[in-house]
Design a protein around this motif. Structure first.
Motif, PDB file in Angstrom:
ATOM      1  N   UNK A   1      62.205  64.937  22.904  1.00  0.00           N
ATOM      2  CA  UNK A   1      63.501  64.267  23.031  1.00  0.00           C
ATOM      3  C   UNK A   1      63.724  63.797  24.461  1.00  0.00           C
TER       4      UNK A   1
ATOM      5  N   UNK B   1      63.007  73.730   9.488  1.00  0.00           N
ATOM      6  CA  UNK B   1      63.395  75.009  10.099  1.00  0.00           C
ATOM      7  C   UNK B   1      63.463  76.164   9.104  1.00  0.00           C
TER       8      UNK B   1
ATOM      9  N   UNK C   1      72.132  77.167  12.990  1.00  0.00           N
ATOM     10  CA  UNK C   1      70.989  77.610  13.803  1.00  0.00           C
ATOM     11  C   UNK C   1      69.938  76.513  13.926  1.00  0.00           C
ATOM     12  N   UNK C   2      69.860  75.646  12.904  1.00  0.00           N
ATOM     13  CA  UNK C   2      68.887  74.548  12.961  1.00  0.00           C
ATOM     14  C   UNK C   2      69.179  73.591  14.105  1.00  0.00           C
TER      15      UNK C   2
ATOM     16  N   UNK D   1      67.647  74.905  17.196  1.00  0.00           N
ATOM     17  CA  UNK D   1      66.189  74.757  17.184  1.00  0.00           C
ATOM     18  C   UNK D   1      65.801  73.304  17.389  1.00  0.00           C
ATOM     19  N   UNK D   2      66.490  72.401  16.711  1.00  0.00           N
ATOM     20  CA  UNK D   2      66.115  70.991  16.786  1.00  0.00           C
ATOM     21  C   UNK D   2      66.322  70.429  18.184  1.00  0.00           C
ATOM     22  N   UNK D   3      67.353  70.901  18.855  1.00  0.00           N
ATOM     23  CA  UNK D   3      67.561  70.431  20.222  1.00  0.00           C
ATOM     24  C   UNK D   3      66.751  71.242  21.238  1.00  0.00           C
ATOM     25  N   UNK D   4      65.893  72.126  20.702  1.00  0.00           N
ATOM     26  CA  UNK D   4      64.991  72.845  21.599  1.00  0.00           C
ATOM     27  C   UNK D   4      65.638  74.002  22.316  1.00  0.00           C
ATOM     28  N   UNK D   5      66.756  74.504  21.779  1.00  0.00           N
ATOM     29  CA  UNK D   5      67.429  75.625  22.421  1.00  0.00           C
ATOM     30  C   UNK D   5      67.107  76.898  21.648  1.00  0.00           C
ATOM     31  N   UNK D   6      65.887  77.406  21.910  1.00  0.00           N
ATOM     32  CA  UNK D   6      65.484  78.610  21.191  1.00  0.00           C
ATOM     33  C   UNK D   6      64.993  79.609  22.223  1.00  0.00           C
TER      34      UNK D   6
ATOM     35  N   UNK E   1      60.578  74.515  19.219  1.00  0.00           N
ATOM     36  CA  UNK E   1      61.736  74.148  20.033  1.00  0.00           C
ATOM     37  C   UNK E   1      61.290  73.490  21.332  1.00  0.00           C
TER      38      UNK E   1
ATOM     39  N   UNK F   1      60.279  69.999  20.493  1.00  0.00           N
ATOM     40  CA  UNK F   1      61.460  69.170  20.245  1.00  0.00           C
ATOM     41  C   UNK F   1      62.095  68.749  21.560  1.00  0.00           C
ATOM     42  N   UNK F   2      62.255  69.720  22.454  1.00  0.00           N
ATOM     43  CA  UNK F   2      62.926  69.447  23.725  1.00  0.00           C
ATOM     44  C   UNK F   2      62.110  68.449  24.542  1.00  0.00           C
TER      45      UNK F   2
ATOM     46  N   UNK G   1      68.182  83.636  20.183  1.00  0.00           N
ATOM     47  CA  UNK G   1      68.026  83.016  18.862  1.00  0.00           C
ATOM     48  C   UNK G   1      68.400  83.931  17.703  1.00  0.00           C
TER      49      UNK G   1
END
Lengths: 254, 242, 639
Positions: free
Chosen positions: A247, A222, B190-191, B194-199, A240, A243-244, B204
């Motif tokens: 997952x 990131x 913030x990562x 992003x990693x969980x796809x919440x952007x 993102x 990733x979503x 953001x």
């Protein structure tokens, strides 16, 4: 048309005969470079010079020279495609450089992109990732009328934003981890935004991510260097989405 | 050609997901989130020092009187930390291997220094935590200040902390540790999104700024304790001598 | 010996021909398809779509491209759009109108039946691409959007911002990738076809060079499909990608395939002008810009004032003046010549006076800068990147440049060349655009050929042909293999002083000068005198450093330029013999009183298909008469 300034430059260029050769930086001087030349035209001039001296020209990938084929792939002073944002190196013009400047030109650096010669690398890993699932499984023929399935303008635009990827690999080259996530995410997002991409959405994400992992790319942390150098300015929002989708698919969610 | 779909992954177990790049990242984010919860809880406890000896010692005593909770939490945190650390190190090694030949000319466009130093800030925090445990949990740093009791016979955590932070060198170590935490959190918060796809394009930028601010605010709150001790705002209880 | 040109156009009414032909075709049993191997060379729109579609049917496909990935072929650079007779706009479009516009746009030098089929299939292409996930532009209601393009008065062009070619190619590339992933297509990137192998009169394979290892290999098949694009780079400067070349089609020509109408080259009116002698390529500004941009020069000769100081009355909007009904959307050949005329008249703008303005000031005033940004933002950005000028403030400077080649290998209605088993698709063939191609038609043709024509016609050929067993050990394969090696050895052994590029540049200058936007007997005679001299100089003095068994870009280029040096002569020979003006081929001796192209239907209403006669011999001209039963041959007028 701005003035016709000329530049004298010192170039440090990566020379490597083939994949087995360890390679080294070689220093060359080019004189009288017009500011209206493109970066690649400047290299053409260097190559003419080298040929005249009986030295083999510098090999670099290029084809369309208008910023769309994704073939050109030079790291200029540590930045893939050079200093101008949203621009491939073939469309980078010499007016962005100063007289007397030293420029270091290196190939994309990644384990998954082995050097073929000089500044040319092998990006077939990208093709293999697409082959794993970067498509809609539809055979030729038998498709419904193009207007049978309306696509909201907003979605079509978002899909196009992601689909603009030219597969050049600058994202990998810029990433501190040599990760290919922006490339993979761009394709996943493009198809995820369209109704045609829905039936295979989850499987696609899983298959493409698995293929990406197999190729030896690093993992995203990131830092968003990819977005900063992407000549098509593809957003890390696509990552993102990937990733979503991955997952959810991996957790067996709908 | 017989149509074959994109390879189905019905057999994809959770394990396969977790071993994948994205699964690993999610695991780091998830464990990071748990550790972040601890950081917040621990801070809430610590800040009670400003309420004085009585409150603080009572809080410490309450925790110690619930060994199951205490050890459950400790072991849980240890496991979470082990996963966070283990997966992160694995990712970092893989990332390093992904670029065997480095650039001769190194350059960065927009990556923050916090994002570039996550491994180092993380390892520094680990070192700090070990020191912190030795200091206040084991009492190995200054045994003389450890093991006192207050007038009610409870372990005098309050006095121990105040005595500890009266040494400027120790306070400095804590400040450095907290700076590393601030750096780590400023990128980590913030990562996680992003990693969980919440952007979301609108949220953001806010998340990024908020994450950065939260990281430094939390660290500042922690640092406020040694700072208050050194400034003489939090003082030794009457009658206690160093 | 003379080849027989049988176009095999089905009988019957125009709108029934393709249906009739499809019904008459022999079919290959699904189980037998996997016994056939088909080679597809090139992975642009035509090649990728063909390879994918053939593999879907069950054929074993071997696909080749010289780039590092099949996604990079130059179709990717097409900006503006793709035509289709969907009539979604309710503005009077129809299959027949698209057919008519294309035949007329091609100045009545294309085959009616092929063009009609193209117009018919255009609608299927859009459906197919939408299903693949091509993100075409949409209206707010979610339905497909259209824009107008040159040479048409209806709005039938589908587009994906300024990257239509890219998106269509990625669609085809994804379909191809799916088949590669399934093992149905064996993909050979960075592999260049260096020759065609004909066994017993049938195309049975190719000889390739792997561009990384230098390995020369034979590939055997039951049919060969060439989708290797056009030869615009014979002019050195063109809008083509640097790697585009004539080698595959020219090699096939030398093995017996007739080359049709090589003189039909298209000069695109809106390109960024040349900035210096180091120029390596020209960049196109999409024709779609002419929807909103107005083309003008000063009325005064040698006017060097900046554009904002030239008042409205002093400007000559020459396209609007000369062609009031089409205005700035006049077809490409006409717009290009008009620009050349203005510059020859001393009224050109920019350095060297080779440029005209394309001005958006009116459109920005009328619609606002935001609308213009939304429509053409990426093109404006590209212009600014290249020239350093801001086209929102200063009018663009544009000049014509070589863009597309309508000529190509001769093919019959089934897209088969004069060599049985050798099929030619897309820009590489000659069939659909006559003497001038309309905008947004190249993408249409490439995909029609690849998705919807070759899958049928190749089956008919394979089912109806006896194919004796052949393998790489066959004498003919061995012979061609050694010829290819010998040629590489020759190129490497010249060891001269001049770079390959310097020869290519000189050839380009020569052709642009004598066989460019306008042509004359005198100029062509001169070119035909100079080309052999240059070719001789090349073989005496070219410098190709390095070896044949390594990655060697100079060697790659040298092989291509050597072919261009031969092909250029064929191009000029054809141009010299076609003593009429039609479409992109403008002979100064043949123009109307007001300077428009003057066709000579009595003498030249035919396809000129050139047949190779052997080293050092003049090629043989074969003629396929063009018969027009459904349109009336008229002088093309856009006034």
């Amino acid at each position: 048309m701005s003035e016709n300034k000329r530049l004298n430059l010192t170039l440090h260029i990566w020379r490597q005969k083939n994949a087995a050769d360890p390679g080294r930086l070689a220093t060359y001087r080019v004189q009288g470079v017009s500011v209206h030349m493109s970066f690649l035209e400047m290299l053409d001039v260097l190559n003419e010079q080298l040929t005249a001296q009986g030295e083999e020209p510098v090999a670099f990938d290029h084809d369309c020279r208008e910023g769309i084929c994704g073939m050109c792939s030079l790291t200029v002073n540590g930045i893939p495609h050079g200093p101008q944002r949203g621009t491939t190196v073939c469309q980078l013009h010499m007016r962005h450089f100063a007289d007397g400047q030293e420029i270091t030109i290196e190939p994309w650096r990644a384990k998954a992109f082995p050097v073929v010669r000089d500044l040319v690398v092998d990006r077939s890993a990208f093709d293999r990732i697409i082959q794993a699932g970067g498509f809609v499984s539809v055979n030729t023929g038998g498709s419904p009328d193009g207007n049978a399935l309306p696509v909201p303008k907003k979605d079509a635009e978002a899909a196009m934003d992601a689909a603009a990827c030219i597969g050049c690999g600058a994202c990998v080259a810029a990433c501190k981890n040599a990760s290919a996530m922006l490339f993979v995410a761009a394709k996943i997002s493009h198809l995820a935004k369209l109704p045609q991409g829905q039936p295979e959405r989850r499987e696609r994400a899983l298959a493409m991510v698995a293929a990406m992992d197999q190729e030896g790319f690093g993992f995203c942390s990131n830092q968003y260097e990819c977005e900063a150098v992407c000549p098509k300015e593809i957003s890390v929002r696509t990552i993102a989405v990937m990733n979503r989708d991955t997952l959810r698919a991996g957790l067996g969610g709908a | 050609m017989e149509a074959r779909p994109i390879e189905r992954t019905s057999s994809a177990s959770l394990c396969r997901l977790l071993c994948s790049s994205i699964g690993s990242k999610a695991l780091v984010a998830l464990t990071g989130l748990a550790l972040f919860g601890f950081v917040l809880g621990h801070l809430a406890g610590n800040l009670q020092i400003f309420a004085g000896q009585e409150t603080f010692n009572a809080y410490a005593h309450w925790i110690k009187s619930k060994p199951a909770l205490l050890w459950g939490t400790r072991l849980g945190l240890l496991a979470v930390l082990a996963v966070h650390l283990g997966v992160s190190v694995r990712l970092a090694r893989r990332n390093r291997a992904a670029r065997p030949v480095p650039y001769a000319f190194q350059n960065t466009v927009q990556a923050t220094s916090a994002s570039l130093t996550m491994v180092w800030s993380g390892l520094a925090i680990l070192a700090f935590v070990i020191y912190h445990l030795l200091h206040f949990t084991v009492g190995a740093v200054s045994p003389a200040e450890f093991g006192r009791t207050d007038p009610l016979g409870r372990p005098d955590a309050y006095t121990m902390v105040v005595l500890g932070f009266r040494h400027p060198a120790i306070a400095l170590i804590y400040a450095i540790g907290m700076f590393c935490l601030a750096m780590h959190l400023s990128h980590a918060i913030q990562s996680v999104f992003q990693t969980f796809g919440l952007n979301h394009p609108r949220c953001m930028p806010l998340v990024r700024r908020a994450g950065f601010a939260a990281g430094f605010l939390i660290a500042a709150a922690y640092v406020s304790i040694p700072a208050a001790v050194l400034a003489g705002i939090v003082t030794l209880p009457p009658g206690v001598s160093p | 010996m003379s080849v027989k040109l049988d176009a095999k156009i089905p009988s019957g009414p125009l709108e029934k021909k393709w249906e009739k032909r499809r019904f008459e075709m022999k079919l290959v049993n699904p189980a037998n398809k996997r016994k056939y191997t088909v080679i597809v060379v090139g992975t642009g729109l035509a090649g990728s779509s063909a390879a994918a579609s053939l593999a879907e049917l069950g054929y074993r496909v071997k696909c080749f491209c010289f780039q590092d990935s099949p996604r990079r072929a130059h179709s990717i650079a097409a900006q503006g759009g793709i035509n289709a007779a969907k009539n979604y706009q309710n503005d009077g479009d129809s299959v027949f109108r698209l057919f008519y516009d294309t035949v007329k746009g091609g100045d009545f030098r294309a085959r009616e039946a092929n063009v009609y089929r193209l117009a018919e299939l255009s609608v299927n292409i859009i459906d197919q691409c939408v299903a693949q996930g091509v993100p075409f532009a949409r209206e707010y209601g979610g339905y497909l959007a259209n824009r107008s393009f040159g040479g048409a008065q209806v709005s039938r062009t589908f587009y994906a911002r300024g990257q239509t070619g890219q998106q269509l190619l990625l669609g085809a590339y994804q379909a191809l990738s799916r088949q590669i992933g399934l093992g149905a297509v064996q993909m050979h990137p960075r592999t260049e076809m260096l020759d065609l192998v004909v066994v017993g009169g049938q195309a049975r394979g190719i000889v390739t060079r792997h561009l990384v290892t230098g390995k020369i290999e034979c590939h055997v098949s039951d049919a060969v499909v060439l989708a290797t694009g056009g030869y615009g780079n014979v002019f050195y400067l063109s809008t083509n990608a640097k790697g585009c070349n004539v080698s595959a089609t020219y090699r096939a020509y030398k093995r017996g395939a007739a080359f049709a109408n090589p003189c039909y080259t298209q000069i695109h009116p809106t390109c960024i002008p040349i900035s210096g002698d180091y120029q390596s390529k020209l960049t196109l500004m999409s024709e779609s810009l002419r929807n909103d941009g107005r083309v003008w020069v000063s009325k005064k000769k040698g006017d060097t004032r900046p554009p904002d100081q030239i008042s409205e009355e002093e400007r000559d909007y020459y396209l609007e003046r000369k062609y009031p009904s089409f205005g700035n959307l006049a077809p490409r050949d006409i717009s290009s010549r008009a620009a050349k005329e203005a510059c020859d008249d001393g009224r050109g703008v920019g350095p060297g006076g080779r440029g005209v303005y394309l001005d958006f000031a009116d459109a920005i005033r009328r619609l606002g800068e935001n609308v213009i940004r939304e429509r053409y933002g990426n093109l404006f950005d590209m212009y600014e990147r290249i020239t350093g000028e801001n086209p929102y403030k200063v009018p663009m400077r544009i000049y014509p440049a070589v863009h597309y080649t309508m000529g190509g290998l001769w093919v019959d209605y089934d897209l088969m060349s004069t060599i049985p088993g050798l099929f030619v698709l897309g820009e590489a063939n000659f069939s659909d655009h006559g003497a001038n191609r309309l905008g947004a038609s190249a993408l249409m043709q490439g995909l029609a050929d690849g998705y919807f024509i070759i899958p049928y016609t190749i089956g008919d050929y394979l089912a109806g042909t006896k194919l004796p067993k052949a393998d790489a050990g066959h004498a003919e394969f061995k012979k061609v293999h050694s010829e290819v090696e010998e040629r590489i050895r020759r190129l490497l052994s010249v060891k001269g002083k001049r770079s390959v590029d310097s020869f290519h540049r000189e050839l380009g200058h020569l052709l642009w000068e004598h066989c460019g936007m306008t042509r004359s007997e005198k100029g062509l005679a001169k070119a035909l005198e100079l080309i052999p001299e240059l070719r001789e100089a090349f073989w005496k003095d070219v410098s190709v450093l390095g070896g044949g068994d390594e990655f060697n870009t100079a060697l790659e280029k040298a092989g291509r330029v050597a072919d261009f040096l031969e092909f250029a002569e064929l191009l000029c020979t054809d141009a010299r013999l076609r003593k009429e003006s039609c479409g992109g081929h403008f002979r100064e001796e043949h123009q109307t009183a007001d300077g428009e192209a003057e066709r000579d239907d009595a003498s030249f209403c035919h396809v000129s298909a050139w047949e190779y006669a052997g080293e050092g011999k003049a090629p043989i001209l074969n003629k396929e008469p063009l018969v027009f039963e459904n349109v009336h041959l008229a002088q093309r007028s856009y006034k």
